[in-house]
Design an enzyme around this catalytic site. Structure first.
Site, PDB file in Angstrom:
ATOM      1  CG  LEU A  29      -1.943  -1.083   1.394  1.00  0.00           C
ATOM      2  CD1 LEU A  29      -2.712  -0.911   2.711  1.00  0.00           C
ATOM      3  CD2 LEU A  29      -2.909  -1.111   0.223  1.00  0.00           C
ATOM      4  CG  ASP A  30       0.464   4.282  -2.943  1.00  0.00           C
ATOM      5  OD1 ASP A  30       1.283   3.474  -3.420  1.00  0.00           O
ATOM      6  OD2 ASP A  30      -0.433   4.836  -3.616  1.00  0.00           O
ATOM      7  NE  ARG A  31       4.660   9.218   2.794  1.00  0.00           N
ATOM      8  CZ  ARG A  31       5.366  10.302   2.483  1.00  0.00           C
ATOM      9  NH1 ARG A  31       6.648  10.374   2.802  1.00  0.00           N
ATOM     10  NH2 ARG A  31       4.800  11.308   1.848  1.00  0.00           N
TER      11      ARG A  31
END
Length: 337
Positions: A149-151
Site C-alpha cells: 500500500l502507498d505510504r
C-alpha cells in the site's frame, strides 16, 4: 505519492501540482515523494542544496507557485541497509497465526526500506513483532511482503511469515484471485454510478515519477470496478468503492483521475479540476479551503481483503473501517448537503 525506483535517473523532477500551490516547500516534499518520509527530512535535503525549485535553491519555508518545478538530486539520499533490523513500531494486528500476519496499516507507514527510508517501515516493525526472520524471494528488504500500500494509504495488508505462505500468497496476487476492495473520496459524481474501468497502465512519459493510463499495448492491463456509495455536497464529491481485478502501482489513483474523478487530497494525481469533475468543489472557496485543510493525503483506504489461507485452504476475509481523517472529511462533506 511517488515511489522511487532504481531505474529512475539521478534527478527526480516534478511540476508543482495544483494541490500544492501555496504550500511550504518542505511540506510539499513530504506529500509528493514516498522516499521523503517526513517534513524534517525534506528540510535537511533542502538545506543541503539537493533540492532546486525551477533551478534555484530555496528555503524550506518557500511558498510554491503554479508552474514551478521541483528537482531533487537523488545521490544525496542515503541508501537503505542491506538487511533490515527489527524496530519496535506499533502495529494494528487484525489476525495472526504461524503463516500469516494481517494488519490494518496506518497512514504514513512505508511498507519496506528503500532510498531515503532506511528504516522505520512495516518490515522493521514486523521483524520486531514476530521475533524471527521473515521469508523473502531474494530481496531481504521486502521480506514477507507480497503486496504493498502507498505510504499514505491506510488499511488491510497481509504479510507472509513462512516460505509456504510467501510462495502461495505471491501466486494468489499474481493471479489476482484474491478480493481487494478500497473506499475513496473523489471529486464529482460518476455517471453512470457503477462502471468497470479498463486501461493500459505504465509510467507517465512526461513524468517518470508518476504513472498514467497509456496507449494500448504500451503498459500493463489495469482493470477495476467502481461503485458510488454516496454523493456529497450536491455532486461536488463522492464516496466510492473500488474493487481491483489487477494490482498495478497507484492503479486506483491513476484510473480515477483518468475518468475525471481524482481522489481528494491526492497531490500527485488530483484534483482533476482541469477535467471538470473538481471544478465545482474548487470554485467554492470556503468549502475548498476546509477540504484542503482536512485532506493532507490521498483519501484512499483498503477496506476489505479476501484470500485463501496458504496452508489450510480456508477462505478468509478481513475488514477495517477507514481512519479518523477519512471519516472526518466524509462528515464535513455530508454536512454540506
Amino acid at each position: 505519492m511517488s515511489s522511487l525506483d532504481a531505474n529512475i535517473d539521478d534527478t527526480a523532477e516534478l511540476n508543482v501540482p495544483y494541490d500544492c500551490v501555496g504550500l511550504r516547500l518542505d511540506v510539499a516534499l513530504a506529500r509528493l515523494f514516498d522516499f521523503i518520509p517526513s517534513r524534517s527530512f525534506g528540510q535537511k535535503l533542502i538545506e543541503s542544496g539537493a533540492v532546486l525549485v525551477s533551478g534555484s535553491q530555496r528555503r524550506p519555508s518557500w511558498k510554491l507557485f503554479e508552474n514551478e518545478t521541483i528537482a531533487i538530486k537523488l545521490s544525496a539520499i542515503r541508501p537503505p541497509p542491506s538487511f533490515p533490523l527489527p524496530q519496535s513500531i506499533p502495529l494494528n494486528v487484525v489476525f495472526e497465526d504461524d503463516d500469516i500476519l494481517v494488519i490494518n496499516k496506518t497512514v504514513g507507514l512505508v511498507v519496506h526500506p528503500g532510498a531515503g527510508v532506511p528504516d522505520g517501515t512495516l518490515v522493521n516493525a514486523v521483524l520486531a513483532h514476530t521475533g524471527c526472520t521473515l521469508p523473502s524471494l531474494g530481496d531481504p528488504l521486502r521480506a514477507g511482503i507480497v503486496h504493498r500500500l502507498d505510504r499514505d494509504t491506510s488499511g488491510i495488508m497481509v504479510v507472509a511469515k513462512s516460505q509456504l505462505a510467501l510462495t502461495d500468497l505471491s501466486r494468489q496476487f499474481a493471479e489476482h484471485s484474491q478480493l481487494r476492495r478500497y473506499v475513496a473520496l473523489v471529486f464529482g459524481a460518476m455517471n453512470p454510478t457503477e462502471q468497470t474501468i479498463e486501461t493500459w497502465h505504465g509510467r507517465d512519459p512526461k513524468n517518470r515519477l508518476r504513472y498514467a493510463s497509456v496507449a494500448e499495448g504500451q503498459g500493463k492491463l489495469a482493470r477495476m470496478k467502481v461503485r458510488t456509495m454516496q454523493v456529497f455536497a450536491g455532486g461536488r464529491a463522492s464516496l466510492v468503492e473500488c474493487e481491483l481485478y489487477t494490482g498495478r502501482t497507484h492503479q486506483i489513483r491513476v484510473q480515477m483521475a483518468h475518468i475525471g474523478h481524482g481522489l481528494l487530497g491526492d497531490s500527485l494525481y488530483g484534483p482533476a479540476a482541469a477535467s471538470g469533475a473538481g471544478t465545482a468543489l474548487t470554485k467554492d472557496k470556503g468549502l475548498w479551503a476546509r477540504v484542503r485543510a482536512s485532506s493532507s493525503r490521498q483519501m484512499l483506504h483498503a477496506a476489505v481483503l479476501g484470500l485463501r489461507h496458504p496452508k489450510s485452504g480456508e477462505s478468509l476475509t478481513f475488514k477495517a473501517d477507514p481512519p479518523a481523517d477519512f471519516m472526518l472529511l466524509s462528515e464535513l462533506l455530508r454536512v454540506v448537503d
